[in-house]
Motif scaffolding. Structure first.
Motif, PDB file in Angstrom:
ATOM      1  N   GLU A   1       0.874  -0.954  -0.467  1.00  0.00           N
ATOM      2  CA  GLU A   1      -0.335   0.068  -0.441  1.00  0.00           C
ATOM      3  C   GLU A   1       0.864   0.847  -0.043  1.00  0.00           C
ATOM      4  O   GLU A   1       1.683   1.080   0.242  1.00  0.00           O
ATOM      5  N   PRO A   2       0.351   2.293  -1.294  1.00  0.00           N
ATOM      6  CA  PRO A   2       1.422   3.920  -0.257  1.00  0.00           C
ATOM      7  C   PRO A   2       1.354   3.938   0.656  1.00  0.00           C
ATOM      8  O   PRO A   2       0.903   3.790   1.900  1.00  0.00           O
ATOM      9  N   GLY A   3       2.988   3.987   1.271  1.00  0.00           N
ATOM     10  CA  GLY A   3       3.273   5.068   2.377  1.00  0.00           C
ATOM     11  C   GLY A   3       4.236   3.264   2.936  1.00  0.00           C
ATOM     12  O   GLY A   3       4.633   3.110   4.312  1.00  0.00           O
TER      13      GLY A   3
ATOM     14  N   ALA B   1       9.078   3.576  -5.319  1.00  0.00           N
ATOM     15  CA  ALA B   1       8.857   4.803  -4.596  1.00  0.00           C
ATOM     16  C   ALA B   1       8.691   6.524  -5.399  1.00  0.00           C
ATOM     17  O   ALA B   1       8.193   7.124  -4.145  1.00  0.00           O
ATOM     18  N   LYS B   2       9.568   6.715  -6.055  1.00  0.00           N
ATOM     19  CA  LYS B   2       9.101   8.417  -6.827  1.00  0.00           C
ATOM     20  C   LYS B   2       8.139   8.329  -7.112  1.00  0.00           C
ATOM     21  O   LYS B   2       7.566   9.440  -7.137  1.00  0.00           O
ATOM     22  N   LYS B   3       7.165   7.662  -7.260  1.00  0.00           N
ATOM     23  CA  LYS B   3       5.889   7.850  -7.429  1.00  0.00           C
ATOM     24  C   LYS B   3       4.489   7.974  -6.437  1.00  0.00           C
ATOM     25  O   LYS B   3       3.376   8.243  -6.672  1.00  0.00           O
ATOM     26  N   GLY B   4       5.027   7.442  -5.242  1.00  0.00           N
ATOM     27  CA  GLY B   4       4.343   7.229  -4.080  1.00  0.00           C
ATOM     28  C   GLY B   4       3.972   5.528  -3.288  1.00  0.00           C
ATOM     29  O   GLY B   4       2.898   6.084  -2.919  1.00  0.00           O
ATOM     30  N   GLY B   5       4.466   4.603  -4.476  1.00  0.00           N
ATOM     31  CA  GLY B   5       3.851   3.628  -4.426  1.00  0.00           C
ATOM     32  C   GLY B   5       4.324   2.503  -3.455  1.00  0.00           C
ATOM     33  O   GLY B   5       3.003   1.975  -2.686  1.00  0.00           O
TER      34      GLY B   5
END
Length: 395
Positions: A88-90, A111-115
């Motif tokens: 999950e994101p985070g 990680a750069k996309k916030g995934g």
């Protein structure tokens, strides 16, 4: 080498044909299957969701790794990508600082996309590893032996430290289920690029995710169907054929690799040899404990500059300059510009990847021929070095 696992590989899919009793399992190329009646689907309805040929390979891999089930994917990286669907994101993922370049690229991009969040950690550094565990990761990613420096970490110890709340994933691509069974050491998921030793002939691209528990297997199988990364029937058929020779191939691979590692280790033009089968390798004892065999991958650094290194590679006749690994043919590659080019210079240096490093996937050719090829290449380079030194001394 575990003889029972080798026999399991040989018997992959044998006598699975219930219709005609074919020794070799049939290849089902059909993309779809009829329903028995309205609202009454058969076991298979659409090949992305399920295919008999792919299932033969999945069942074999699950049996070899000691898992409850396997998902066969279209590539090794699609297997890595499949596991990321559990995030999950985070969520935090702990990844080795010296992981495969494609894995590094995927996790940094996600990680750069916030995934997710990702931390690259030297998992051999007990203090650094324990500190990162305090951040409550969702996934612990393990590669051992590592690519390309063949570092060894204690899988059982890391999994115990991570605890039950963390999904422990081991990339077993550099070895095989015959040589290492991470699920028995505490892992929850094992991944393979089946392109490599599982298939073993450099003619199919594929991957697999094998799960220890039914719940996790159901999740990855659902996601594989959802995002459409399951392998084709034909690729599954060829991989099943390749896996039948896994045991005998691994035996020859390892015999050759050990002989080449010892040759390089005693050569005056070689600085360092990275092969867990050498007793002075830092991970030798851990490898002996958790592996049944030391594998056929090795890396080494030379005393050459970049131009001389390139010439050395050109002089080789039986080692092809190519990426990938695990095929019957011997390959040599330059990780900094090939397999790990996706890592920036700082990340490469952090992982210990220098421009002098060469990685070898040792094949199953006659070992005397391989040693003779290395010898003649080194001799030609030595002649050049001697000639240059003579010219310098003569002004």
């Amino acid at each position: 080498m575990n003889q029972q696992r080798a026999t399991q590989a040989v018997r992959a899919g044998i006598e699975s044909d219930q219709q005609y009793g074919a020794v070799t399992p049939p290849l089902y190329l059909s993309s779809n299957y009829t329903f028995e009646d309205l609202g009454s689907p058969r076991k298979y309805d659409y090949s992305r969701s399920g295919n008999p040929t792919r299932d033969v390979l999945a069942e074999c891999l699950a049996e070899l790794e000691g898992g409850v089930g396997a998902v066969v994917t279209s590539s090794g990286m699609s297997a890595v990508h499949l596991v990321t669907q559990l995030l999950e994101p985070g969520d935090l993922v702990i990844v080795p600082h010296d992981c495969y370049g494609g894995t590094y690229r995927l996790f940094t991009s996600l990680a750069k996309k916030g995934g997710c969040r990702v931390k690259f950690v030297d998992q051999g550094d007990a203090k650094a590893f324990q500190a990162t565990l305090q951040e409550k990761p969702r996934i612990l990613w393990i590669e051992t032996p590592s690519n390309p420096l063949l570092r060894i970490v204690d899988v059982e110890q890391l999994c115990q430290q991570a605890g039950d709340d963390v999904i422990k994933v081991v990339d077993n691509t550099f070895l095989s289920p015959i040589q290492q069974k991470p699920l028995e050491l505490g892992a929850d998921l094992v991944i393979h690029s089946t392109t490599k030793y599982i298939n073993g002939h450099s003619d199919v691209v594929g991957g697999a995710v094998i799960a220890k528990a039914p719940e996790l297997h159901e999740q990855v199988a659902w996601w594989a169907n959802c995002i459409g990364i399951t392998a084709s029937p034909f690729d599954s058929f060829i991989t099943t054929r390749g896996i039948r020779t896994l045991g005998i191939r691994i035996k020859k691979h390892e015999e050759n690799a050990h002989a080449i590692a010892e040759f390089l280790d005693n050569h005056p033009l070689v600085n360092n040899v990275y092969y867990p089968g050498l007793e002075h390798h830092p991970g030798h004892l851990v490898a002996r404990k958790q592996q049944q065999g030391f594998g056929a991958m090795l890396s080494f650094t030379t005393r050459f500059n970049q131009d001389t290194l390139a010439k050395f590679i050109r002089e080789l006749k039986l080692f092809s300059l190519a990426e990938s690994l695990g095929g019957v043919e011997s390959l040599i590659c330059h990780p900094a510009t090939m397999t790990h080019a996706a890592m920036d210079e700082a990340a490469q240096l952090e992982a210990g990847i220098t421009s002098q490093l060469l990685r070898v996937s040792v094949g199953i050719e006659e070992v005397d021929d391989l040693l003779a090829d290395l010898t003649q290449a080194f001799e030609r380079i030595q002649l050049d070095i001697d000639k240059h030194q003579k010219e310098v001394s003569n002004g």
